[in-house]
Scaffold this motif. Structure first.
Motif, mmCIF file in Angstrom:
data_model
loop_
_atom_site.group_PDB
_atom_site.id
_atom_site.type_symbol
_atom_site.label_atom_id
_atom_site.label_comp_id
_atom_site.label_asym_id
_atom_site.label_seq_id
_atom_site.Cartn_x
_atom_site.Cartn_y
_atom_site.Cartn_z
ATOM 1 N N ALA A 10 0.812 -1.222 0.000
ATOM 2 C CA ALA A 10 0.000 0.000 0.000
ATOM 3 C C ALA A 10 0.843 1.268 0.000
ATOM 4 O O ALA A 10 0.317 2.358 -0.235
ATOM 5 N N PRO A 12 3.307 2.437 -2.134
ATOM 6 C CA PRO A 12 3.360 3.211 -3.386
ATOM 7 C C PRO A 12 2.068 3.951 -3.694
ATOM 8 O O PRO A 12 2.098 5.105 -4.140
ATOM 9 N N ALA A 13 0.925 3.291 -3.433
ATOM 10 C CA ALA A 13 -0.351 3.951 -3.705
ATOM 11 C C ALA A 13 -0.544 5.156 -2.787
ATOM 12 O O ALA A 13 -1.014 6.219 -3.223
ATOM 13 N N ARG A 14 -0.161 5.010 -1.518
ATOM 14 C CA ARG A 14 -0.291 6.122 -0.584
ATOM 15 C C ARG A 14 0.645 7.265 -0.959
ATOM 16 O O ARG A 14 0.268 8.447 -0.888
ATOM 17 N N ARG A 16 1.645 7.988 -3.946
ATOM 18 C CA ARG A 16 1.084 8.638 -5.125
ATOM 19 C C ARG A 16 -0.054 9.576 -4.732
ATOM 20 O O ARG A 16 -0.195 10.677 -5.275
ATOM 21 N N GLN A 17 -0.876 9.157 -3.772
ATOM 22 C CA GLN A 17 -1.966 10.020 -3.315
ATOM 23 C C GLN A 17 -1.435 11.296 -2.672
ATOM 24 O O GLN A 17 -1.951 12.394 -2.907
ATOM 25 N N ARG A 263 2.215 10.269 -13.807
ATOM 26 C CA ARG A 263 1.034 9.890 -13.036
ATOM 27 C C ARG A 263 0.797 8.390 -12.996
ATOM 28 O O ARG A 263 -0.195 7.935 -12.420
ATOM 29 N N THR A 264 1.687 7.641 -13.614
ATOM 30 C CA THR A 264 1.533 6.183 -13.606
ATOM 31 C C THR A 264 2.728 5.461 -12.995
ATOM 32 O O THR A 264 2.580 4.333 -12.519
#
Length: 265
Positions: A10, A12-14, A16-17, A263-264
């Protein structure tokens, strides 16, 4: 262990957010904070020498980095570099092509005198030699002109101004102004542009610069573009406009793909 693995997945996703919520890269904010702190310390301990308020170098810098004249001057100067590269390479390229062509005829005569089979002559002379000769004749003169001119602009301190002018656009695309320098090197040679990406500190932004450097046409592809534009353009002015349009299209693709990758990744 399962919970720890889920937490690591989680991250990397956090991250990015958080990056999207800040409206810019975290690295930019850290660097800006460091500079603000350095300016505050400098203001307390350094006294500015008395003298002329602004010299001619500062005035030139204001012109080269201004919002009104900075971009037209940048396009004009870089266009002049490209024109000198392409126009100046015509004569040495023709001379090298003539020399290699004459040497090819002598090699062909030598192979015939020595009784070399036709298939071997085709591989060695018409294949390997002719390919190497054309690559050297086409690419060596532009590279011998472009890279010294590019180095001259760097020694004069203009390339950092180009990076400063384009920093706002690359920042909106999710990268930084240093990518403008690697993109400029890509016009000379994409391999050199990729190697130049090492000046970018962030691994993520360095990867974006490497992946997008291929969109700018190097001097190995520019002769092909010029040839096609001359055949299809219908005139020198139209051909020049077509080549310029293709170059600008490559730059636009660089911004678009950089924005997508930012963004990816």
């Amino acid at each position: 262990m399962v919970g720890a693995d889920d937490a690591r997945a989680a991250i990397p996703a956090r991250a990015r957010q958080i990056r999207e919520a800040l409206g810019g890269t975290v690295q930019d904010r850290i660097v800006a904070a460091i500079y603000r702190r350095a300016e505050a310390v400098t203001a307390r301990v350094v006294e500015a020498p008395t003298g002329p308020a602004r010299g001619w170098e500062a005035r030139i810098d204001d012109v080269l980095t201004s919002r009104v004249l900075g971009y037209p001057l940048m396009l004009a100067l870089l266009g002049l570099v490209f024109w000198l590269t392409l126009a100046g390479a015509n004569v040495p390229s023709a001379v090298l092509a003539g020399l290699f062509s004459g040497l090819e005829a002598k090699l062909t005569a030598l192979c015939r005198a020595a009784g070399v089979p036709g298939w071997l002559h085709g591989i060695l002379v018409l294949g390997v030699y002719r390919t190497v000769a054309w690559v050297v004749a086409v690419m060596l003169p532009p590279m011998a002109i472009f890279f010294p001119l590019f180095a001259l602009l760097e020694d004069l301190g203009y390339l950092p101004r180009v990076a400063f002018n384009l920093d706002r656009f690359f920042r909106k695309a999710g990268t930084q102004g240093k990518q403008a320098l690697t993109m400029g090197m890509g016009f000379g040679c994409n391999a050199a542009g990729v190697v130049a990406c090492r000046i970018i500190d962030s691994p993520r932004e360095r990867l974006i610069a490497i992946l997008t450097n291929v969109f700018v046409p190097c001097n190995g592809r520019l002769p092909t573009l010029i040839l096609l534009a001359g055949m299809l353009g219908g005139g020198s002015l139209a051909a020049a406009g077509a080549v310029a349009g293709l170059v600008l299209l490559g730059v636009a693709a660089t911004f678009l793909v950089s924005w997508t990758l930012a963004r990816t990744l």
